[in-house]
Design a protein around this motif. Structure first.
Motif, PDB file in Angstrom:
ATOM      1  N   GLU A 148      41.238 -26.444  -6.718  1.00  0.00           N
ATOM      2  CA  GLU A 148      39.867 -26.727  -7.123  1.00  0.00           C
ATOM      3  C   GLU A 148      39.831 -27.491  -8.440  1.00  0.00           C
ATOM      4  O   GLU A 148      39.040 -28.432  -8.598  1.00  0.00           O
ATOM      5  CB  GLU A 148      39.088 -25.420  -7.251  1.00  0.00           C
ATOM      6  N   SER A 149      40.720 -27.095  -9.386  1.00  0.00           N
ATOM      7  CA  SER A 149      40.743 -27.790 -10.674  1.00  0.00           C
ATOM      8  C   SER A 149      41.227 -29.231 -10.529  1.00  0.00           C
ATOM      9  O   SER A 149      40.960 -30.075 -11.376  1.00  0.00           O
ATOM     10  CB  SER A 149      41.646 -27.038 -11.663  1.00  0.00           C
ATOM     11  N   ASP A 150      41.907 -29.509  -9.425  1.00  0.00           N
ATOM     12  CA  ASP A 150      42.420 -30.857  -9.175  1.00  0.00           C
ATOM     13  C   ASP A 150      41.487 -31.632  -8.230  1.00  0.00           C
ATOM     14  O   ASP A 150      41.851 -32.693  -7.722  1.00  0.00           O
ATOM     15  CB  ASP A 150      43.822 -30.758  -8.564  1.00  0.00           C
ATOM     16  N   GLY A 151      40.327 -31.030  -7.958  1.00  0.00           N
ATOM     17  CA  GLY A 151      39.357 -31.707  -7.101  1.00  0.00           C
ATOM     18  C   GLY A 151      39.683 -31.635  -5.628  1.00  0.00           C
ATOM     19  O   GLY A 151      39.209 -32.452  -4.843  1.00  0.00           O
ATOM     20  N   LYS A 152      40.479 -30.644  -5.229  1.00  0.00           N
ATOM     21  CA  LYS A 152      40.870 -30.527  -3.820  1.00  0.00           C
ATOM     22  C   LYS A 152      40.469 -29.142  -3.310  1.00  0.00           C
ATOM     23  O   LYS A 152      40.024 -28.283  -4.059  1.00  0.00           O
ATOM     24  CB  LYS A 152      42.360 -30.783  -3.652  1.00  0.00           C
ATOM     25  N   ARG A 153      40.654 -28.925  -2.025  1.00  0.00           N
ATOM     26  CA  ARG A 153      40.175 -27.686  -1.424  1.00  0.00           C
ATOM     27  C   ARG A 153      41.242 -27.066  -0.521  1.00  0.00           C
ATOM     28  O   ARG A 153      41.949 -27.778   0.191  1.00  0.00           O
ATOM     29  CB  ARG A 153      38.901 -27.967  -0.603  1.00  0.00           C
ATOM     30  N   LEU A 154      41.331 -25.747  -0.576  1.00  0.00           N
ATOM     31  CA  LEU A 154      42.223 -25.008   0.307  1.00  0.00           C
ATOM     32  C   LEU A 154      41.520 -24.804   1.643  1.00  0.00           C
ATOM     33  O   LEU A 154      40.506 -24.107   1.730  1.00  0.00           O
ATOM     34  CB  LEU A 154      42.587 -23.655  -0.317  1.00  0.00           C
ATOM     35  N   GLU A 155      42.038 -25.447   2.679  1.00  0.00           N
ATOM     36  CA  GLU A 155      41.403 -25.378   3.989  1.00  0.00           C
ATOM     37  C   GLU A 155      41.642 -24.022   4.670  1.00  0.00           C
ATOM     38  O   GLU A 155      40.748 -23.473   5.309  1.00  0.00           O
ATOM     39  CB  GLU A 155      41.953 -26.492   4.899  1.00  0.00           C
ATOM     40  N   ARG A 156      42.857 -23.512   4.525  1.00  0.00           N
ATOM     41  CA  ARG A 156      43.210 -22.293   5.255  1.00  0.00           C
ATOM     42  C   ARG A 156      44.352 -21.573   4.537  1.00  0.00           C
ATOM     43  O   ARG A 156      45.232 -22.208   3.962  1.00  0.00           O
ATOM     44  CB  ARG A 156      43.641 -22.653   6.682  1.00  0.00           C
ATOM     45  N   ALA A 157      44.330 -20.241   4.562  1.00  0.00           N
ATOM     46  CA  ALA A 157      45.431 -19.433   4.033  1.00  0.00           C
ATOM     47  C   ALA A 157      45.560 -18.196   4.906  1.00  0.00           C
ATOM     48  O   ALA A 157      44.813 -17.223   4.758  1.00  0.00           O
ATOM     49  CB  ALA A 157      45.184 -19.055   2.574  1.00  0.00           C
ATOM     50  N   ASP A 158      46.504 -18.210   5.846  1.00  0.00           N
ATOM     51  CA  ASP A 158      46.728 -17.090   6.756  1.00  0.00           C
ATOM     52  C   ASP A 158      47.880 -16.238   6.236  1.00  0.00           C
ATOM     53  O   ASP A 158      48.921 -16.766   5.822  1.00  0.00           O
ATOM     54  CB  ASP A 158      47.052 -17.589   8.164  1.00  0.00           C
ATOM     55  N   VAL A 159      47.704 -14.920   6.254  1.00  0.00           N
ATOM     56  CA  VAL A 159      48.710 -13.992   5.746  1.00  0.00           C
ATOM     57  C   VAL A 159      49.177 -13.095   6.881  1.00  0.00           C
ATOM     58  O   VAL A 159      48.358 -12.523   7.620  1.00  0.00           O
ATOM     59  CB  VAL A 159      48.151 -13.132   4.593  1.00  0.00           C
ATOM     60  N   GLU A 160      50.506 -12.964   7.028  1.00  0.00           N
ATOM     61  CA  GLU A 160      51.085 -12.076   8.048  1.00  0.00           C
ATOM     62  C   GLU A 160      52.058 -11.120   7.372  1.00  0.00           C
ATOM     63  O   GLU A 160      52.922 -11.533   6.604  1.00  0.00           O
ATOM     64  CB  GLU A 160      51.812 -12.885   9.125  1.00  0.00           C
ATOM     65  N   ASP A 161      51.876  -9.841   7.665  1.00  0.00           N
ATOM     66  CA  ASP A 161      52.764  -8.812   7.121  1.00  0.00           C
ATOM     67  C   ASP A 161      54.019  -8.749   7.985  1.00  0.00           C
ATOM     68  O   ASP A 161      53.960  -8.409   9.169  1.00  0.00           O
ATOM     69  CB  ASP A 161      52.043  -7.457   7.132  1.00  0.00           C
ATOM     70  N   LEU A 162      55.186  -9.069   7.385  1.00  0.00           N
ATOM     71  CA  LEU A 162      56.458  -9.051   8.114  1.00  0.00           C
ATOM     72  C   LEU A 162      57.249  -7.771   7.845  1.00  0.00           C
ATOM     73  O   LEU A 162      58.455  -7.724   8.069  1.00  0.00           O
ATOM     74  CB  LEU A 162      57.307 -10.265   7.715  1.00  0.00           C
ATOM     75  N   GLY A 163      56.588  -6.748   7.363  1.00  0.00           N
ATOM     76  CA  GLY A 163      57.267  -5.482   7.105  1.00  0.00           C
ATOM     77  C   GLY A 163      58.273  -5.603   5.974  1.00  0.00           C
ATOM     78  O   GLY A 163      57.954  -6.077   4.881  1.00  0.00           O
ATOM     79  N   GLN A 164      59.510  -5.192   6.238  1.00  0.00           N
ATOM     80  CA  GLN A 164      60.538  -5.233   5.200  1.00  0.00           C
ATOM     81  C   GLN A 164      60.872  -6.659   4.763  1.00  0.00           C
ATOM     82  O   GLN A 164      61.437  -6.861   3.693  1.00  0.00           O
ATOM     83  CB  GLN A 164      61.818  -4.543   5.689  1.00  0.00           C
ATOM     84  N   GLU A 165      60.501  -7.641   5.568  1.00  0.00           N
ATOM     85  CA  GLU A 165      60.784  -9.031   5.199  1.00  0.00           C
ATOM     86  C   GLU A 165      59.788  -9.589   4.186  1.00  0.00           C
ATOM     87  O   GLU A 165      60.015 -10.658   3.628  1.00  0.00           O
ATOM     88  CB  GLU A 165      60.786  -9.916   6.445  1.00  0.00           C
ATOM     89  N   GLY A 166      58.690  -8.873   3.936  1.00  0.00           N
ATOM     90  CA  GLY A 166      57.704  -9.328   2.982  1.00  0.00           C
ATOM     91  C   GLY A 166      56.474  -9.910   3.655  1.00  0.00           C
ATOM     92  O   GLY A 166      56.074  -9.471   4.734  1.00  0.00           O
ATOM     93  N   TRP A 167      55.855 -10.911   3.021  1.00  0.00           N
ATOM     94  CA  TRP A 167      54.639 -11.541   3.527  1.00  0.00           C
ATOM     95  C   TRP A 167      54.912 -13.003   3.876  1.00  0.00           C
ATOM     96  O   TRP A 167      55.601 -13.700   3.140  1.00  0.00           O
ATOM     97  CB  TRP A 167      53.532 -11.512   2.480  1.00  0.00           C
TER      98      TRP A 167
END
Length: 431
Positions: free
Chosen positions: A396-415
Motif C-alpha cells: 500500500e505504501s508503494d501504491g500497490k495492492r495485495l490481491e490475495r493471501a491464502d494461508v494453509e496450515d501444514l501442521g509440523q511443516e508450518g504455514w
C-alpha cells in the motif's frame, strides 16, 4: 584497465564471502564466528544459510540487514535470500531436518536381533532405490557401524553440526563413530543432549527414510526419542518367546501412548522347515500378543546367519530365506513411507521457516519485489496473519495492492502462504 567483474557463480561466491568478512560483529565476522552454514550463488541470487539459533533476536535482525547489504554490494548479485539452518525442522522437542520419514525400530527385550534387522532393512531399502539413513540410538552399546561398515570419525560443518558417515550410500550417525573412550554412564539430561546433538543437529542429506535403532529397555534414550522426535511410525521386533513378546508389548504400549503408529511386528529368528532356530515356533502369533492394531502383518524372519553380514547380501535377489524375508519387510516399510512421508508444500515455495519474525517479514517483501508474475509461495512458522499485514502495508505504501493471501496450515511443516499481487517489473522493487 582489466575488467575485474566476477564472471562465474564460484567467482561471485568468493567475492560475496570476502564482502561478508567485512561485516563486524562483537567478536569477529559471520565467517570466523561460524554463523554461516552455507553460502551459495546461482543466477544472480546469493543464499545465506544462517545459524540463527545461536543469536538473540536483536543480533539476528542486525546480522540479516548486514548480510543483505554485503550481498547487494557485490558485483553480479541482484537478490539476497536468507535461510535458517533449521528451516525444515518440524515443531517437536527433538527436530530432525533433511528426512522425509522417521521410523523407529525397537523392543524392550535385548538379544532379539533388532539391530541386525535394522541394518539389513537399511540395505534392502537402499537396494530398492530409497535414500536411506540410520541413526544408532543405542548410546550404551552402539553396533550399527560395524554391521554397515561405517567408519569414522564424524566431521563437523563450519557451524559445528555433525556430518553423517557415508556407508556405501547409506548415511550413518552413531556415538561409536565419535567416542574414543570406554563406556559412559549416560543419564537423563545427558542422554537428551547427546541425542539432540547427534540426531537432531546432523546434516542429513535429503533422505527418504531414517531408521532409528532404539536401545533395548524403556530408558531415557527410548523415552526421549518416542516422546520428542517426529516419528512417523515404528517396527516392533521380537523373538518367538513369551519373554520377548511380553517385553516388546511394553515398547508397543509406549509407542501407542505417544501416538506413534506401529507399522508391524517383526517375528525374528523363527524356525522353519528349512531353517533351524534356537527358539521354538514360527512367531505368527506375535502380532496378536504384542499389537493387534499394527498397520501391516509382517512375515516372520527366519533364523539366518547370513543376515549378520548385511553388507555382503543382495536383498533384491535374495537367495536365503532370511534375505527374502527382509526384502518383504522392506516392501512393507516402503509402502508405509510412501503414504506418510514427503512434504505438502509446493516445490517452488520460498522457505522462510526459522527466520526471526522481522527478518521473515522483510524477506517476504524482498521476494515479492523480484517476482515478475505477482505470485509467491512462502513457508513460515511465525504468525501468518502478521506476515500478511506486513506485506499488505508495504504494498500500500508503494501504491500497490495485495490481491490475495491464502494461508494453509501444514501442521509440523508450518504455514504455507500464497500471495497474489499485480505483476511487478524487476525495475519496480518494493520499498
Amino acid at each position: 584497465m582489466e575488467d575485474e567483474t566476477p564472471r562465474t557463480d564460484d567467482e561471485i561466491k568468493r567475492a560475496v564471502i570476502d564482502r561478508t568478512r567485512e561485516v563486524q560483529l562483537a567478536d569477529g565476522d559471520p565467517v570466523s564466528e561460524q554463523l554461516l552454514e552455507d553460502v551459495s550463488v546461482e543466477n544472480g541470487v546469493v543464499t545465506f544459510t544462517v545459524v540463527f539459533d545461536r543469536l538473540n533476536r536483536q543480533l539476528s535482525e542486525r546480522l540479516s540487514d548486514q548480510l543483505r547489504g554485503a550481498g547487494l554490494a557485490t558485483e553480479g548479485i541482484d537478490h539476497v535470500r536468507l535461510k535458517a539452518t533449521d528451516a525444515e525442522a518440524p515443531e517437536s522437542g527433538l527436530p530432525v531436518t533433511g528426512v522425509d520419514s522417521l521410523i523407529a525400530i525397537g523392543s524392550a527385550k535385548g538379544g532379539v536381533g533388532k539391530t541386525t534387522v535394522t541394518a539389513a532393512l537399511a540395505r534392502a531399502l537402499d537396494e530398492a532405490g530409497l535414500d536411506v539413513a540410520v541413526f544408532d540410538a543405542n548410546v550404551y552399546a552402539p553396533d550399527i557401524p560395524g554391521l554397515l561398515g561405517a567408519e569414522g570419525p564424524i566431521q563437523n560443518t563450519p557451524s559445528g553440526r555433525p556430518q553423517p558417515i557415508d556407508a556405501d550410500g547409506i548415511e550413518v550417525v552413531s556415538l561409536d563413530l565419535i567416542a574414543e573412550d570406554g563406556p559412559v554412564a549416560w543419564r537423563g539430561a545427558m542422554v537428551h543432549d547427546v541425542l539432540k546433538d547427534l540426531l537432531g543437529d546432523a546434516t542429513w542429506d535429503d533422505r527418504d527414510v531414517l531408521l532409528v535403532d532404539l536401545p533395548p529397555g524403556i530408558g531415557d534414550a527410548v523415552y526421549t526419542l518416542v516422546q520428542q522426535a517426529p516419528l512417523d511410525g515404528a517396527l516392533l521386533v521380537s523373538t518367538p518367546t513369551d519373554a520377548g513378546a511380553s517385553a516388546t508389548e511394553r515398547t508397543g504400549a509406549l509407542f501407542t501412548a505417544n501416538d506413534v503408529e506401529t507399522i508391524g511386528v517383526v517375528p525374528n529368528m523363527t524356525a522353519t522347515e528349512t531353517n533351524e532356530s534356537p527358539y521354538d515356533g514360527d512367531g505368527r502369533n506375535l502380532e496378536d500378543a504384542i499389537n493387534e492394531d499394527a498397520v501391516a502383518s509382517i512375515e516372520p524372519v527366519p533364523f539366518d546367519p547370513a543376515l549378520r553380514t548385511p553388507t555382503e547380501r543382495s536383498f533384491a535377489d535374495g537367495t536365503s530365506a532370511g534375505e527374502r524375508a527382509i526384502a518383504d519387510l522392506a516392501e512393507t516399510v516402503e509402502s508405509f513411507v510412501a503414504g506418510k512421508g514427503g512434504t505438502r508444500a509446493p516445490e517452488d515455495a520460498i522457505d522462510l521457516r526459522g527466520l526471526p519474525p522481522e527478518t521473515c517479514n522483510r524477506q517476504a517483501i524482498t521476494e515479492l519485489g523480484v517476482t515478475e508474475d505477482g505470485h509467491l509461495s512462502l513457508l513460515c512458522r511465525h504468525d501468518p496473519e502478521r506476515l500478511r499485514e506486513s506485506v499488505a502495508e508495504t504494498l500500500e505504501s508503494d501504491g500497490k495492492r495485495l490481491e490475495r493471501a491464502d494461508v494453509e496450515d501444514l501442521g509440523q511443516e508450518g504455514w504455507l502462504v500464497e500471495f497474489e499481487t499485480e505483476p511487478l517489473a524487476r525495475s519496480e522493487p518494493l520499498a
